[in-house]
Enzyme design. Structure first.
Site, PDB file in Angstrom:
ATOM      1  N   HIS A   1      -0.657   5.973   6.445  1.00  0.00           N
ATOM      2  CA  HIS A   1      -0.125   5.732   5.110  1.00  0.00           C
ATOM      3  C   HIS A   1       0.306   7.061   4.500  1.00  0.00           C
ATOM      4  O   HIS A   1      -0.164   8.125   4.924  1.00  0.00           O
ATOM      5  CB  HIS A   1      -1.176   5.068   4.212  1.00  0.00           C
ATOM      6  CG  HIS A   1      -1.280   3.598   4.402  1.00  0.00           C
ATOM      7  ND1 HIS A   1      -1.815   3.027   5.540  1.00  0.00           N
ATOM      8  CD2 HIS A   1      -0.905   2.555   3.603  1.00  0.00           C
ATOM      9  CE1 HIS A   1      -1.771   1.712   5.426  1.00  0.00           C
ATOM     10  NE2 HIS A   1      -1.215   1.398   4.267  1.00  0.00           N
TER      11      HIS A   1
ATOM     12  N   SER B   1       0.802  -1.220   0.000  1.00  0.00           N
ATOM     13  CA  SER B   1       0.000   0.000   0.000  1.00  0.00           C
ATOM     14  C   SER B   1       0.834   1.269   0.000  1.00  0.00           C
ATOM     15  O   SER B   1       0.369   2.317  -0.455  1.00  0.00           O
ATOM     16  CB  SER B   1      -0.938   0.000   1.210  1.00  0.00           C
ATOM     17  OG  SER B   1      -0.209  -0.213   2.413  1.00  0.00           O
TER      18      SER B   1
END
Length: 292
Positions: free
Chosen positions: A272, A46
């Site tokens: 993230h 990711s």
């Protein structure tokens, strides 16, 4: 997320009040002479896919949460490379040779023998150790209202032991498999940008107890060191994000941070990289590889 631990991670973080989804210039010149375009394949998880960054890549399987602004797309736009992007949120090293989700081919299937450049960020999901450390330390920190070091007290060296004993050899095998698929390619593997500062933290945005902030930072340092050592052992290029991402962790304000926090963030996928983080990961990769 498809895997049980990642679904559990989503539930734990949701309970905390959020949603968790889990080539040097000479090479570029020679490729231009041969075909006019650098043949570039992007692999990884990711952090490579830029999960949560808009706009999504319409060509990607929905389960992969891939963005058109991930660092592979930034690199390709800057260099004019011909990009094949199979990055996928939640990937670990086993997803190079096996299918991650139904209908999603093994990532190595996208690497032809004439590939010239391969980049990746991988290893953070192996054995679920890194995501587990973040989830468990977040839950422990919430339980103590940010006081003490409950996560370190409970887990000790177990996370780092797993990275050294299990993640590292898995990274070596994955990089060797990439080399076998594309013997002439320049292979680069990125470290992970800092998620937390060295000390202090920001409990209002990252629910980690103050004493566990350096503990989690140490776990990430161990992961990045495993990535570095695996690159050295296999002849890959390590793109070090440690120094350049210092001061851009999830505790910093918008416009400074490269990683989004659990609370008060701007991305649906927390912990993230945001678009700025992906741009900086691309910039560091191009500096190290002398691209562009």
């Amino acid at each position: 997320m498809e895997k049980p631990v990642r679904r559990l991670a989503a539930c734990v973080l949701a309970a905390l009040g959020c949603v968790f989804v889990g080539v040097p210039s000479s090479l570029a010149a020679s490729s231009s002479q041969a075909s006019g375009l650098l043949r570039y394949v992007a692999l990884g998880d990711s952090y490579s896919a830029a999960s949560g960054v808009l706009p999504p890549d319409p060509t990607a399987p929905p389960s992969c949460l891939r963005s058109l602004l991930n660092y592979p797309h930034v690199i390709a736009a800057a260099t004019g490379a011909r990009l094949t992007d199979v990055t996928c949120g939640g990937a670990d090293t086993t997803d190079y040779a096996g299918s991650q989700y139904p209908g999603v081919a093994p990532q190595l299937d996208a690497v032809p023998p004439d590939t010239q450049l391969v980049t990746m960020t991988i290893g953070g999901n192996d054995s679920n150790v890194f995501i587990s450390s973040i989830v468990e330390c977040g839950a422990a920190g919430a339980a103590t209202l940010g006081q003490g070091s409950p996560c370190k007290d409970r887990y000790g060296s177990s996370f780092e032991d797993t990275i050294r004993d299990t993640t590292y050899p898995s990274l070596v095998r994955a990089l060797q498999a990439v080399r076998a698929k594309a013997p002439g390619a320049r292979v680069a593997i990125l470290g992970y940008p800092w998620i937390l500062p060295a000390t202090g933290g920001c409990f209002d945005r990252m629910p980690v107890a103050e004493g566990d902030v350096p503990y989690l930072r140490g776990v990430q340092a161990t992961l990045n060191d495993a990535v570095r050592r695996a690159a050295r052992a296999t002849g890959a290029t390590y793109v070090d994000m440690n120094r350049v991402s210092e001061g851009h962790d999830a505790c910093q304000p918008i416009g400074v941070r490269w990683i989004e926090p659990v609370l008060q963030g701007t991305n649906a996928v927390v912990v993230h990289p945001n678009a700025l983080g992906e741009q900086q990961m691309a910039a560091q990769t191009m500096r190290v590889l002398h691209l562009g």
